[in-house]
Motif scaffolding. Structure first.
Motif: not given
Length: 351
Positions: A77-82, A188-193, A199-205
């Motif tokens: 998920f993170f890799g695709e957005y990057a 999506i189950c792992f994304i709050p709200d 979430m992306l910015e929290q894990h990959h600022p």
């Protein structure tokens, strides 16, 4: 489903669809046990609901902690957005976790079948199991199942494929399952709200990086604060006033650029998909199909050209917002039925 009694493991989420699927299997006489998957912390709140459903049904429930396995879904998920692609984590989870790790568990538990609450159908003809649309196309979830391993299909039961959502709620009410009023899950189950950008910015600022917004000729129209906040075909939230509707027509990860254009520039006749997954014998020649390019798409007529390392799709008419990272799913007509024959990950629009 057959009239025979089988050992079945049902994935229970605590919601109406999986609870009714389990109830229908019990009514058909199968020996049923449930399993609840912990894939992330955000989903743990549903464990108590799944335990309550299992208690009402009178079936054993196993709780599996699959967070380590689910880590690969998060990495994808993170890799695709990057890479400026729009991922589809539910499709990947269905292949690797629900119909991968969960099927491994079911076999080890002595089950012959794995069942879920998905709205799609498995129909066996001449000994070959096929994936088909649900009887209610507007609720159909076959798109999200199109990448599961073909060899698993014969061991999958999808009771909800023969029912509508309204019927599911009626069954839950009749059987006092306590799930008939549960809200439809849209997140999506792992994304709050449902705030994927936060979430992306929290894990990959490092994704928070100013870049240019340009038109297709390279004229600078404005700036953005992160390419991950955009997707092909997006119209709202562009913060660029052009006097007529403009859409995201391209994303360039290398230069951190968002490219906008009018509607005609987001329309394309062709796409290239890779990593194809065939649910039939891999076709050796071109064929006509209805091709969906996103979950809520009803499909557009196209000619599908399989090659050794890719699938080229040519639509009869231009299609809007062909998005790298999403799936192209190929459906063929079998009388009144629509069958999923295969799918591939969209690499790019191609003219």
């Amino acid at each position: 489903m057959t009239a025979e009694r089988h050992n079945v493991v049902v994935a229970l989420s605590g919601g109406v669809d999986s609870s009714v699927a389990a109830a229908l299997l019990l009514e058909a006489g199968h020996r049923v046990q449930g399993v609840f998957m912990i894939t992330c912390e955000q989903g743990r709140h549903a464990q108590a609901e799944a335990e309550e459903v299992a208690g009402r049904l009178g079936i054993h429930l196993t709780v599996l902690d699959l967070r380590d396995d689910f880590a690969q879904i998060l990495a994808y998920f993170f890799g695709e957005y990057a890479k400026a692609r729009t991922p589809n984590p539910c499709v990947m989870c269905n292949r690797l976790v629900k119909f991968g790790k969960l099927w491994d568990f079911a076999r080890q538990a002595g089950a012959e079948f794995l069942a879920t609450g998905h709205y799609a159908r498995i129909i066996t003809t001449d000994g070959q199991a096929g994936l088909y649309e649900s009887v209610t196309p507007f609720k159909d979830q076959s798109y999200a199942l199109s990448m599961i391993d073909r060899n698993v299909l014969a061991h999958v039961l999808l009771p909800m494929g023969e029912h509508s959502k309204d019927q599911a709620r009626q069954i839950a009410r009749r059987l006092a399952l306590g799930t008939e009023a549960k809200a439809e899950s849209q997140e999506i189950c792992f994304i709050p709200d449902d705030d994927y950008a936060a979430m992306l910015e929290q894990h990959h600022p490092e994704l928070i990086r100013q870049g240019e917004i340009v038109d297709s000729s390279g004229t600078v129209l404005g700036t953005h604060q992160g390419i991950h906040r955009f997707t092909i075909g997006q119209r709202r939230g562009l913060r660029v006033a052009m006097g007529k509707p403009y859409y995201v027509i391209g994303l360039d990860a290398g230069s951190n650029t968002v490219i906008l254009g009018p509607k005609e520039e987001v329309m394309h006749r062709r796409l290239i998909a890779n990593r194809a997954n065939w649910l039939i014998e891999p076709p050796q020649s071109s064929f006509h199909a209805s091709v969906k390019i996103r979950y809520n798409d009803r499909g557009k007529p196209a000619t599908v050209h399989p090659t050794e390392d890719a699938v080229h799709v040519e639509f009869d008419e231009p299609n809007m917002a062909i998005t790298p990272g999403q799936l192209a799913v190929f459906y063929t007509d079998e009388g009144p039925l629509r069958r999923v024959v295969g799918a591939g990950w969209i690499e790019r629009a191609d003219g």
